[in-house]
Design a protein around this motif. Sequence first.
Motif, PDB file in Angstrom:
ATOM      1  N   LEU A   7       3.183  10.695  12.636  1.00 19.33           N
ATOM      2  CA  LEU A   7       2.994  11.648  13.735  1.00 19.33           C
ATOM      3  C   LEU A   7       2.901  11.015  15.129  1.00 19.33           C
ATOM      4  O   LEU A   7       2.712  11.720  16.109  1.00 19.33           O
ATOM      5  N   ILE A  11      13.234  -1.518  11.587  1.00 19.52           N
ATOM      6  CA  ILE A  11      12.140  -0.543  11.518  1.00 19.52           C
ATOM      7  C   ILE A  11      12.138   0.065  10.124  1.00 19.52           C
ATOM      8  O   ILE A  11      13.081   0.771   9.739  1.00 19.52           O
ATOM      9  N   ALA A  12      11.070  -0.199   9.364  1.00 24.27           N
ATOM     10  CA  ALA A  12      10.984   0.369   8.017  1.00 24.27           C
ATOM     11  C   ALA A  12      10.810   1.882   8.110  1.00 24.27           C
ATOM     12  O   ALA A  12      10.126   2.394   9.001  1.00 24.27           O
ATOM     13  N   ALA A  17       4.660  11.971   1.336  1.00 24.50           N
ATOM     14  CA  ALA A  17       5.053  10.711   1.970  1.00 24.50           C
ATOM     15  C   ALA A  17       5.385   9.657   0.923  1.00 24.50           C
ATOM     16  O   ALA A  17       5.009   9.775  -0.250  1.00 24.50           O
ATOM     17  N   SER A  18       6.061   8.580   1.366  1.00 25.71           N
ATOM     18  CA  SER A  18       6.348   7.457   0.466  1.00 25.71           C
ATOM     19  C   SER A  18       5.097   6.580   0.362  1.00 25.71           C
ATOM     20  O   SER A  18       4.294   6.496   1.303  1.00 25.71           O
ATOM     21  N   GLU A  49       1.771  -0.830   9.890  1.00 28.09           N
ATOM     22  CA  GLU A  49       2.815   0.057  10.436  1.00 28.09           C
ATOM     23  C   GLU A  49       4.175  -0.636  10.569  1.00 28.09           C
ATOM     24  O   GLU A  49       4.898  -0.440  11.550  1.00 28.09           O
ATOM     25  N   GLY A  50       4.493  -1.487   9.615  1.00 32.58           N
ATOM     26  CA  GLY A  50       5.805  -2.132   9.631  1.00 32.58           C
ATOM     27  C   GLY A  50       5.958  -3.193  10.695  1.00 32.58           C
ATOM     28  O   GLY A  50       7.072  -3.657  10.941  1.00 32.58           O
ATOM     29  N   GLU A  99      -6.665   8.281  10.318  1.00 34.83           N
ATOM     30  CA  GLU A  99      -5.648   8.158   9.274  1.00 34.83           C
ATOM     31  C   GLU A  99      -4.211   8.239   9.774  1.00 34.83           C
ATOM     32  O   GLU A  99      -3.312   7.742   9.094  1.00 34.83           O
ATOM     33  N   THR A 150       9.444   8.331   4.627  1.00 34.07           N
ATOM     34  CA  THR A 150       9.966   9.702   4.683  1.00 34.07           C
ATOM     35  C   THR A 150       9.923  10.266   6.105  1.00 34.07           C
ATOM     36  O   THR A 150      10.261  11.429   6.312  1.00 34.07           O
ATOM     37  N   ALA A 194      -2.981   5.494   5.096  1.00 36.33           N
ATOM     38  CA  ALA A 194      -3.149   6.945   5.047  1.00 36.33           C
ATOM     39  C   ALA A 194      -4.329   7.339   4.167  1.00 36.33           C
ATOM     40  O   ALA A 194      -4.802   6.566   3.332  1.00 36.33           O
ATOM     41  N   SER A 195      -4.778   8.570   4.371  1.00 37.49           N
ATOM     42  CA  SER A 195      -5.771   9.144   3.437  1.00 37.49           C
ATOM     43  C   SER A 195      -5.528  10.647   3.374  1.00 37.49           C
ATOM     44  O   SER A 195      -4.394  11.068   3.274  1.00 37.49           O
ATOM     45  N   GLY A 250       5.338  -6.969   8.276  1.00 39.31           N
ATOM     46  CA  GLY A 250       6.146  -7.228   7.085  1.00 39.31           C
ATOM     47  C   GLY A 250       6.664  -5.908   6.551  1.00 39.31           C
ATOM     48  O   GLY A 250       6.166  -4.842   6.932  1.00 39.31           O
ATOM     49  N   ILE A 251       7.692  -5.989   5.695  1.00 38.24           N
ATOM     50  CA  ILE A 251       8.244  -4.752   5.110  1.00 38.24           C
ATOM     51  C   ILE A 251       7.857  -4.721   3.638  1.00 38.24           C
ATOM     52  O   ILE A 251       8.196  -5.636   2.868  1.00 38.24           O
ATOM     53  N   TYR A 306      -1.152  23.415   8.862  1.00 37.36           N
ATOM     54  CA  TYR A 306      -0.300  22.973   9.981  1.00 37.36           C
ATOM     55  C   TYR A 306       0.720  24.065  10.334  1.00 37.36           C
ATOM     56  O   TYR A 306       0.937  24.390  11.500  1.00 37.36           O
ATOM     57  N   ALA A 316       8.550   0.822  -2.967  1.00 35.95           N
ATOM     58  CA  ALA A 316       7.956   1.397  -1.749  1.00 35.95           C
ATOM     59  C   ALA A 316       8.408   2.821  -1.449  1.00 35.95           C
ATOM     60  O   ALA A 316       7.684   3.596  -0.816  1.00 35.95           O
ATOM     61  N   GLY A 322       5.132   3.890   3.014  1.00 35.07           N
ATOM     62  CA  GLY A 322       4.719   4.435   4.314  1.00 35.07           C
ATOM     63  C   GLY A 322       3.226   4.708   4.348  1.00 35.07           C
ATOM     64  O   GLY A 322       2.548   4.455   5.350  1.00 35.07           O
TER      65      GLY A 322
END
Length: 476
Positions: A88, A80-81, A149-150, A210-211, A426, A84, A159-160, A214-215, A335, A123, A153
């Motif tokens: 969620l 599992i990659a 975040a990385s 989402e991993g 996202e 950070t 992501a956005s 591939g990593i 948040y 990465a 990731g």
Amino acid sequence: MALSDLKAMARNEAGIAAALGILKQQFGERFQTGQSIREQHGHTTTYLPNQAPDGVVFAESTADVQEVVRVCAAHRVPVIAFGTGTSLEGHVNAPAGGISLDTSRMDKIVSVNTDDLDCTVEAGVTREALNNYLRDTGLFFPIDPGANASLGGMAATRASGTNAVRYGTMRENVLSLRAVMADGSEVVTSHRARKSSAGYDLTRLLVGSEGTLGIITEVTLRLQGIPQAISGGVCPFPTVEAACQAVITTIQMGIPVARIELVNALQMRAMKNYSKLGYPESPCLFLEFHGSDASVAEQAESFGEIATEYGGGPFLWTTVAEERAKLWKARHDAYWASQTLRPGARALSTDACVPISRLAECIAETEADIARLGLIAPIVGHVGDGNFHTLVLMDPNDPADIGRAEEFVKRLAERAISMDGTSTGEHGIGQGKMGLMEREHGHGVQVMRAIKAALDPQNILNPGKVLPAAEQSTGH
Ligand SMILES: Cc1cc2nc3c(=O)[nH]c(=O)nc-3n(C[C@H](O)[C@H](O)[C@H](O)COP(=O)(O)OP(=O)(O)OC[C@H]3O[C@@H](n4cnc5c(N)ncnc54)[C@H](O)[C@@H]3O)c2cc1C
């Protein structure tokens, strides 16, 4: 099945024991099996149960990643990659045990090509680290998911965030990836050319996977020039509908807004107290415009006129960097601010996205649902993209509370899908939204299963995520 009761998947105990022994020998202190470190590498951001991996490898190179994947492939052990861990939806959990592959030590900036406005990074580089590095070049990387975040990731979750209305999401901003596939082989998905018609688009297949396919070990990204001038401000509205109508008109008129964020009245109350903002407790839009001195003033004034048309305003805007920074700090702290509305509760952040013409209707129905279910659930959103988040404040130890929150999330996702939208704009699917995949994609899920089976026939890459097992695919 309630998500809070997520079951573990079958474990390959013999394979895991063998892999642990080999990885310990090969990686020494870079392989850790202490309980707290394992738990930190399971899901920690919401009420979803933590399913810790059996061990964590701190990779430092693509060759390290290949080595770990080869060992795991030989012994049929999940890998599992981990970037950070800010995702969620249970993305980094290990329901069948296995090895967490932590990329945080893969933190080198490989190259920056200022003439081409692109860069290649390992990465584990975070978006803030990249922007700090770029500061003197006059360039920046615009995608901003709030969390630091990385970039691996962020690519893996597509992501956005607040800037996507102007600059796009990770889908538009990743030019190429280096990745390790399930058999340990290495692939580079594309060259740096801005466009290509050469074959299947492997970059976009891996972005958002989402991993599970591939990593990612390196990411090549588009960069942007830091704008000459930036203006921004906050505009109150009498209702959420009026604010949404102003957003729609702004986008339709082609005003190149860089950020346009909705905060509803309840969230505004939390932010006023938490971030000491002097705005009314009514729905507000937070805006930012990028361009020349003249164009950012013109854009701000044009928006002010649109706001007045819908009963909003006054739109107070500024070009002073410190004042803007205070506003966006408050927006990014939404948040944490929301949690003050119900002390002791945790915020479950869920997101949905609809075509912008359906946004006002979708948010109005969502607010009615919040009232019907008796939830405390403020709304914030990247509304220029039709994307909004609801922060459901819940007691993670109260099954009834969890049940209400899960019902709400399911109804919101189904509402968005029925409006030609998506269950997540996202945040991604992880474990939390797997049960909605067939509702959203129909036969597309079979096609995705075929891709997964072809690329990862042993199902070792982040198993139990994105694609529901065939028998559980109808429930949430
Ligand atoms: C307060 C808060 C606000 C947030 N706001 C936003 C927002 O506005 N917009 C948004 O998009 N998200 C948001 N998020 C969610 C989160 O920050 C993003 O999903 C982010 O992209 C996750 O990056 P990460 O490095 O933490 O990935 P992780 O959580 O470590 O991993 C996420 C997924 O990607 C996979 N993965 C990680 N690294 C790799 C790799 N190198 N190769 C292959 N797969 C990999 C993992 O296996 C996992 O499935 C928010 C989160 C928090 C806590």
